[in-house]
Scaffold this active site. Structure first.
Site, PDB file in Angstrom:
ATOM      1  CG  ASP A 178      -2.812   4.177   2.674  1.00 21.89           C
ATOM      2  OD1 ASP A 178      -2.327   3.097   2.283  1.00 21.89           O
ATOM      3  OD2 ASP A 178      -3.798   4.233   3.437  1.00 21.89           O
ATOM      4  CG  HIS A 202       0.103   2.396  12.723  1.00 23.73           C
ATOM      5  ND1 HIS A 202      -1.249   2.119  12.702  1.00 23.73           N
ATOM      6  CD2 HIS A 202       0.573   1.954  11.533  1.00 23.73           C
ATOM      7  CE1 HIS A 202      -1.566   1.522  11.559  1.00 23.73           C
ATOM      8  NE2 HIS A 202      -0.477   1.413  10.838  1.00 23.73           N
ATOM      9  CD  GLU A 237       0.631  -4.028   5.729  1.00 22.58           C
ATOM     10  OE1 GLU A 237       1.367  -3.236   6.334  1.00 22.58           O
ATOM     11  OE2 GLU A 237      -0.472  -3.703   5.267  1.00 22.58           O
ATOM     12  CG  ASP A 293       2.379   0.066   8.005  1.00 18.57           C
ATOM     13  OD1 ASP A 293       2.074  -0.533   6.968  1.00 18.57           O
ATOM     14  OD2 ASP A 293       1.556   0.406   8.861  1.00 18.57           O
ATOM     15  CG  HIS A 342      -0.450  -0.045   2.537  1.00 16.16           C
ATOM     16  ND1 HIS A 342      -0.002   1.078   3.182  1.00 16.16           N
ATOM     17  CD2 HIS A 342      -0.278  -1.072   3.403  1.00 16.16           C
ATOM     18  CE1 HIS A 342       0.411   0.749   4.404  1.00 16.16           C
ATOM     19  NE2 HIS A 342       0.269  -0.560   4.565  1.00 16.16           N
ATOM     20  CD  GLU A 393      -3.366  -1.671   5.422  1.00 18.31           C
ATOM     21  OE1 GLU A 393      -3.628  -2.662   6.117  1.00 18.31           O
ATOM     22  OE2 GLU A 393      -2.880  -0.644   5.908  1.00 18.31           O
ATOM     23  CD  GLU A 394      -1.772   2.115   7.509  1.00 17.20           C
ATOM     24  OE1 GLU A 394      -2.572   1.703   8.367  1.00 17.20           O
ATOM     25  OE2 GLU A 394      -0.591   1.722   7.438  1.00 17.20           O
TER      26      GLU A 394
HETATM   27 ZN   LIG Z   1       0.630  -1.468   6.431  1.00 18.31          ZN
END
Ligand SMILES: [Zn+2]
Ligand SMILES: *[C@@H]1O[C@H](CO)[C@@H](O)[C@H](O)[C@H]1NC(C)=O
Ligand SMILES: *[C@@H]1O[C@H](CO)[C@@H](O)[C@H](O)[C@H]1NC(C)=O
Length: 449
Positions: free
Chosen positions: A105, A408, A198, A136, A103, A170-171
């Protein structure tokens, strides 16, 4: 004399071969710098939710595709949310293809709490690259591409077609990205046989691979009861009834957490329950009315259930213990993802000999001098579920060993050496996958001979 000159000649040939075949140290350093610089360029694109710069990310990916002579197209299932699809054609297009998904984003950052700004891609003296998305998962997206760059330079030709999807959103659940993609006609035409997506970093030397993930159930329970004076003791108030429920939720949570603490189960193997909100009370201009017992009270929980658990027994527990009608309680789900795929099978990718892709991954990681830990259940959600939902095998894998888990979090970083090592690992995996010629059924299992 004759022997001597033969030896001399041999020595000369050896020297020349070494000189021309081995890239010099300076060349290697230059190549490394170019690789890291491309990673930094991608990291510097602000694709932070809630308003990611998808256009710039798509341009960057398209540029990479051009430099690698890969075919590419942009799919827009929702306007302004491009999905860039790259293709490295295989010599046998009749074989199911390989899909390498990532992804584009990233989650928002509290910039002032970072040592280096989250879109600076700052490289410090120990080789750590700081950026939102460094773990990520912009690392993985570009590692796929760098691995292909090397394989192409070595003259490798894939037998199976290899696709790379760079997906949006995705997020925020992937609904306008991977979900629409996996359900599309365009996807069906790709005839995908295996998906890589992932995973998570590992604190030790073993890479982690994920064969499934927990499914989110977002539960709201509500109690109603007669209101009354704040001074009065009486039974069945909304607050009392809700507190009884919270007590039993807490007991269940502790029993699951104890299994993890005792080392009997991993985080992904237990059902997690965490309270997301509590809502009750009668508002007043200064806060809440204090001498009144409210007639309604609500609590919300984020529950994650592994496909290996029994969803029916959890549902019974919710109906009988957490929100029993006998206590005048009701419950609703804001979200309740099934642990089954669209054909009714559990959303799991096999990790035994029935799934050749699993064995190939294990061997390929080993060949690249990497180590793979036991297959795990991803504790949260990824886009892989949309591919598994189509009945496809999907493995979650982000090659980051000896790395703190900072997805995150503030100061997300990845060390340069780990990033470069990951490219070698993908080189080995892509080579093994794209060269695998046995026919495999779409669920990844081998054909019966
Ligand atoms: Zn991710
Ligand atoms: C990145 O984009 C987000 C909006 O999605 C914005 O809030 C943030 O300030 C941007 N960061 C930088 C460094 O430009
Ligand atoms: C349920 O609600 C009814 C009607 O408000 C009330 O009479 C009864 O006592 C309540 N029962 C419980 C267990 O809260």
């Amino acid at each position: 004399m004759k022997l001597c000159s033969t030896l001399l000649l041999l020595l000369l040939v050896l020297c020349l071969t070494l000189f021309f075949s081995e890239p010099s140290l300076a060349e290697e350093e230059q190549e490394e710098e170019a690789i890291i610089s491309r990673f930094q360029q991608y990291l510097r694109i602000n694709t932070s939710q809630p308003s990611p710069d998808y256009a710039q990310a798509a341009d960057f990916i398209a540029g990479q595709a051009k430099s690698l002579s890969l075919e590419f197209q942009t799919l827009e299932f929702v306007k302004g949310k491009p999905l860039v699809l790259l293709k490295w054609p295989g010599s046998d297009p009749s074989l199911p293809s390989i899909l390498l998904n990532s992804h584009t984003d990233v989650v928002p950052s509290e910039t002032h709490k970072w040592a280096h700004p989250p879109f600076s891609a700052h490289l410090d003296s120990s080789g750590d690259i700081f950026a939102r998305g460094s773990q990520d998962m912009k690392c993985v997206g570009l590692q796929y591409l760098e691995a292909i760059r090397r394989l192409k330079a070595l003259g490798f030709r894939p037998i199976r077609p290899v696709y790379l999807s760079f997906v949006p959103d995705e997020e925020i659940g992937g609904h306008d990205g991977a979900e629409k993609f996996a359900e599309s006609e365009a996807f069906e035409k790709l005839n995908v046989g295996i998906v890589l997506d992932e995973g998570l970093p590992s604190l030790d030397e073993n890479y982690r691979a994920f064969y499934t993930e927990r499914c989110p159930w977002w539960l709201v329970i509500k109690a109603i009861g007669a209101p009354g004076h704040g001074a009065k003791l009486y039974d069945n108030t909304a607050m009392e009834n809700l507190l009884k429920s919270i007590e039993s939720v807490r007991k269940f949570r502790a029993s699951q957490f104890d299994l993890v603490k005792a080392g009997l189960k991993t985080e992904g193997e237990v059902v997690s329950v965490n309270m997301a909100f509590l809502k009750a009370g009668t508002p007043s201009p200064t806060g809440f009315v204090m001498n009144l017992q409210p007639s309604e009270a609500e609590a919300g929980f984020d529950i994650r259930i592994p496909p290996t658990a029994d969803p029916e027994s959890l549902e019974r527990r919710i109906a009988e213990e957490w929100a029993p009608a006998s206590r005048n309680m009701t419950f609703t789900f804001i979200q309740k993802n099934s642990v089954l795929d669209k054909s009714g099978k559990p959303l799991l990718t096999a990790t035994d000999s029935s799934n050749p892709w699993w064995n190939l991954l294990e061997e390929a990681v080993k060949k690249a001098n990497g180590k793979l830990g036991k297959p795990e259940i991803f504790p949260a959600s990824t886009d892989a579920r949309y591919f598994r939902d189509q009945g496809l095998p999907a493995i979650g894998f982000s090659p980051m060993a000896n790395t703190p888990i900072l997805l995150h979090d503030h100061n997300e970083f990845l060390n340069k050496a780990e990033y470069l090592k990951g490219i070698e690992v993908y080189e080995s995996i892509i080579k093994a996958y794209a060269s695998y010629t046995q026919h495999a059924r779409s669920d990844g299992s081998k054909d019966e001979l």
